[in-house]
Write an enzyme that holds these catalytic residues in place. Structure first.
Site, PDB file in Angstrom:
ATOM      1  N   LYS A  81       0.818  -1.215   0.000  1.00 22.79           N
ATOM      2  CA  LYS A  81       0.000   0.000   0.000  1.00 22.79           C
ATOM      3  C   LYS A  81       0.854   1.269   0.000  1.00 22.79           C
ATOM      4  O   LYS A  81       0.354   2.352  -0.320  1.00 22.79           O
ATOM      5  CB  LYS A  81      -0.970   0.012   1.176  1.00 22.79           C
ATOM      6  CG  LYS A  81      -0.346   0.131   2.543  1.00 22.79           C
ATOM      7  CD  LYS A  81      -1.398   0.088   3.636  1.00 22.79           C
ATOM      8  CE  LYS A  81      -0.796   0.139   5.035  1.00 22.79           C
ATOM      9  NZ  LYS A  81      -0.102   1.392   5.331  1.00 22.79           N
ATOM     10  N   ASP A  82       2.149   1.166   0.346  1.00 19.58           N
ATOM     11  CA  ASP A  82       3.032   2.333   0.349  1.00 19.58           C
ATOM     12  C   ASP A  82       3.660   2.604  -1.012  1.00 19.58           C
ATOM     13  O   ASP A  82       4.279   3.651  -1.206  1.00 19.58           O
ATOM     14  CB  ASP A  82       4.169   2.147   1.367  1.00 19.58           C
ATOM     15  CG  ASP A  82       3.667   2.099   2.806  1.00 19.58           C
ATOM     16  OD1 ASP A  82       2.608   2.682   3.079  1.00 19.58           O
ATOM     17  OD2 ASP A  82       4.350   1.480   3.644  1.00 19.58           O
ATOM     18  N   ARG A 129      -8.035   8.479   4.133  1.00 21.82           N
ATOM     19  CA  ARG A 129      -8.992   7.460   3.684  1.00 21.82           C
ATOM     20  C   ARG A 129      -9.831   6.960   4.851  1.00 21.82           C
ATOM     21  O   ARG A 129     -11.066   6.865   4.748  1.00 21.82           O
ATOM     22  CB  ARG A 129      -8.228   6.270   3.054  1.00 21.82           C
ATOM     23  CG  ARG A 129      -9.102   5.044   2.784  1.00 21.82           C
ATOM     24  CD  ARG A 129      -8.248   3.837   2.422  1.00 21.82           C
ATOM     25  NE  ARG A 129      -7.338   3.445   3.479  1.00 21.82           N
ATOM     26  CZ  ARG A 129      -7.651   2.688   4.516  1.00 21.82           C
ATOM     27  NH1 ARG A 129      -8.880   2.234   4.668  1.00 21.82           N
ATOM     28  NH2 ARG A 129      -6.750   2.376   5.431  1.00 21.82           N
ATOM     29  N   ARG A 130      -9.176   6.616   5.954  1.00 22.02           N
ATOM     30  CA  ARG A 130      -9.913   6.146   7.127  1.00 22.02           C
ATOM     31  C   ARG A 130     -10.791   7.267   7.697  1.00 22.02           C
ATOM     32  O   ARG A 130     -11.937   7.036   8.073  1.00 22.02           O
ATOM     33  CB  ARG A 130      -8.939   5.647   8.195  1.00 22.02           C
ATOM     34  CG  ARG A 130      -8.252   4.329   7.833  1.00 22.02           C
ATOM     35  CD  ARG A 130      -7.123   4.021   8.784  1.00 22.02           C
ATOM     36  NE  ARG A 130      -6.542   2.711   8.546  1.00 22.02           N
ATOM     37  CZ  ARG A 130      -5.300   2.379   8.847  1.00 22.02           C
ATOM     38  NH1 ARG A 130      -4.488   3.272   9.412  1.00 22.02           N
ATOM     39  NH2 ARG A 130      -4.842   1.154   8.600  1.00 22.02           N
ATOM     40  N   ARG A 151       0.413  10.233  14.178  1.00 25.96           N
ATOM     41  CA  ARG A 151       1.470   9.498  13.489  1.00 25.96           C
ATOM     42  C   ARG A 151       2.166   8.611  14.489  1.00 25.96           C
ATOM     43  O   ARG A 151       1.883   8.632  15.677  1.00 25.96           O
ATOM     44  CB  ARG A 151       2.479  10.463  12.853  1.00 25.96           C
ATOM     45  CG  ARG A 151       2.035  11.021  11.521  1.00 25.96           C
ATOM     46  CD  ARG A 151       3.207  11.281  10.609  1.00 25.96           C
ATOM     47  NE  ARG A 151       3.963  10.062  10.325  1.00 25.96           N
ATOM     48  CZ  ARG A 151       5.135  10.045   9.703  1.00 25.96           C
ATOM     49  NH1 ARG A 151       5.699  11.172   9.327  1.00 25.96           N
ATOM     50  NH2 ARG A 151       5.755   8.909   9.467  1.00 25.96           N
ATOM     51  N   ARG A 157       0.838   4.588  18.736  1.00 22.93           N
ATOM     52  CA  ARG A 157      -0.596   4.781  18.457  1.00 22.93           C
ATOM     53  C   ARG A 157      -1.466   4.126  19.541  1.00 22.93           C
ATOM     54  O   ARG A 157      -2.412   4.734  20.034  1.00 22.93           O
ATOM     55  CB  ARG A 157      -0.920   4.228  17.069  1.00 22.93           C
ATOM     56  CG  ARG A 157      -0.238   5.018  15.970  1.00 22.93           C
ATOM     57  CD  ARG A 157      -0.583   4.518  14.583  1.00 22.93           C
ATOM     58  NE  ARG A 157       0.235   5.197  13.585  1.00 22.93           N
ATOM     59  CZ  ARG A 157      -0.200   5.609  12.409  1.00 22.93           C
ATOM     60  NH1 ARG A 157      -1.453   5.408  12.062  1.00 22.93           N
ATOM     61  NH2 ARG A 157       0.603   6.211  11.557  1.00 22.93           N
ATOM     62  N   CYS A 244      -0.960   7.740  -2.710  1.00 22.46           N
ATOM     63  CA  CYS A 244      -1.341   6.711  -1.743  1.00 22.46           C
ATOM     64  C   CYS A 244      -1.719   7.286  -0.380  1.00 22.46           C
ATOM     65  O   CYS A 244      -2.043   6.542   0.537  1.00 22.46           O
ATOM     66  CB  CYS A 244      -0.263   5.629  -1.611  1.00 22.46           C
ATOM     67  SG  CYS A 244       1.399   6.226  -1.363  1.00 22.46           S
TER      68      CYS A 244
END
Length: 319
Positions: A81-82, A129-130, A151, A157, A244
């Site tokens: 995905k990166d 996106r989230r 981040r 997190r 992305c």
């Protein structure tokens, strides 16, 4: 091929080291050669800016690719995905192994599910996106949430929740599975609630295109269904001209009857980060047997989404 150790380029994060270690073991088995990990620091690892601000596209990848092109490592492992959608000259994706769970997950205080969070709950995520999809779902289901940009690595997190700074954070299921921390998940977000990032849960093994022996050896780890799916998803992303870190979700999955796979379904979504507007569509077709067929599936859905105004909902367009 010689018995000399192969050099695997990897980011330094715990997750990157874990998934690269798993690939290293598999490569050793298929090649009969030892594999040593070469840790490389990327811009995305050192910058403290939010990914949407620094552009997202390629920030975790460029340093690894530069090391490959200079011959400092023999192959590299990326979270797919990166990866930017354009493949650089001189490098090839030799293998896309079988995909892990592509879903997003919630880690919340008091073991709460997403829909059980209290009114005004603060949910941390660094992903537009989230953010877009969580806010869209909340709007349409009468939930009151606040998305907070964050981040950091998994420990950082989850620490926001443990320290009661946030009510919940959103992470990728695949990452937690790979580092053995899936027991901390309090809720799995259905792909009907939040579509994952294109390629989420999949790894990409990249090497020099002219190293035919290594390309062939690494190819033993390739999973054709995963490659077809992520190719379609990334084709959608490219045709939308989205980076992305843009608020684009996509997932291609196999549709079957019992043990017989019949078709591939591709779903895509684009939305404003406040969740007020989304374009979400899907298309279904024969399981792609070639790269071109998978690319066509993505382009077809992207064209339909653009016709419905998807371009106007993206904060970032690829240059």
């Amino acid at each position: 091929m010689s018995s000399k150790a192969l050099r695997l380029g990897t980011r330094r994060s715990r997750l990157a080291m874990a998934q690269s270690g798993q690939v290293a073991d598999a490569v050793s088995q298929v090649t009969g050669r030892p594999v040593e990990l070469v840790e490389i620091t990327t811009y995305g690892d050192t910058s403290r800016e939010h990914l949407a601000q620094i552009g997202g596209t390629g920030v975790f990848v460029t340093a690894l690719r530069d090391a490959l092109l200079r011959g400092e490592v023999d192959f590299a492992v990326h979270s797919l995905k990166d990866l930017p959608t354009a493949q650089p000259e001189g490098l090839t994706l030799a293998a896309v192994p079988e995909r892990e769970d592509p879903r997003d997950v919630i880690v919340a205080r008091d073991a709460l599910k997403f829909t059980d969070l209290p009114r005004g709950a603060r949910i941390g995520t660094g992903s537009p996106r989230r953010t877009a999809q969580l806010n869209s779902y909340a709007r349409s289901h009468g939930l009151d949430i606040r998305t907070v940009p964050i981040r950091g690595n998994v420990d950082t997190r989850i620490g926001y929740v443990r320290n009661v700074e946030l009510d919940a954070v959103v992470l990728a299921a695949a990452g937690l599975n790979r580092i053995g921390r899936s027991d901390e998940v309090t809720d799995f977000l259905s792909v009907d609630t939040v579509l994952p990032a294109p390629g989420q849960g999949a790894l990409a093994i990249e090497c020099a295109a002219d190293n035919a022996d290594l390309v062939a050896a690494l190819g033993a780890l390739d999973d054709p269904f995963t490659r077809a799916a992520v190719t379609a998803e990334r084709s959608l992303l490219a045709a939308l001209e989205a980076g992305c870190s843009a608020p684009v979700g996509a997932l291609a999955d196999l549709v079957g009857d019992g043990q017989v796979v019949k078709e591939m379904r591709l779903r895509g979504i684009v939305g404003t980060t406040d969740g007020s507007r989304t374009v979400q569509l899907s298309t279904t077709g024969p399981v792609p047997e070639t790269y071109d067929q998978a690319m066509a599936l993505g382009r077809e859905l992207a064209a339909e989404m653009l016709a419905q105004g998807a371009a106007g909902l993206m904060g970032e367009r690829a240059q």
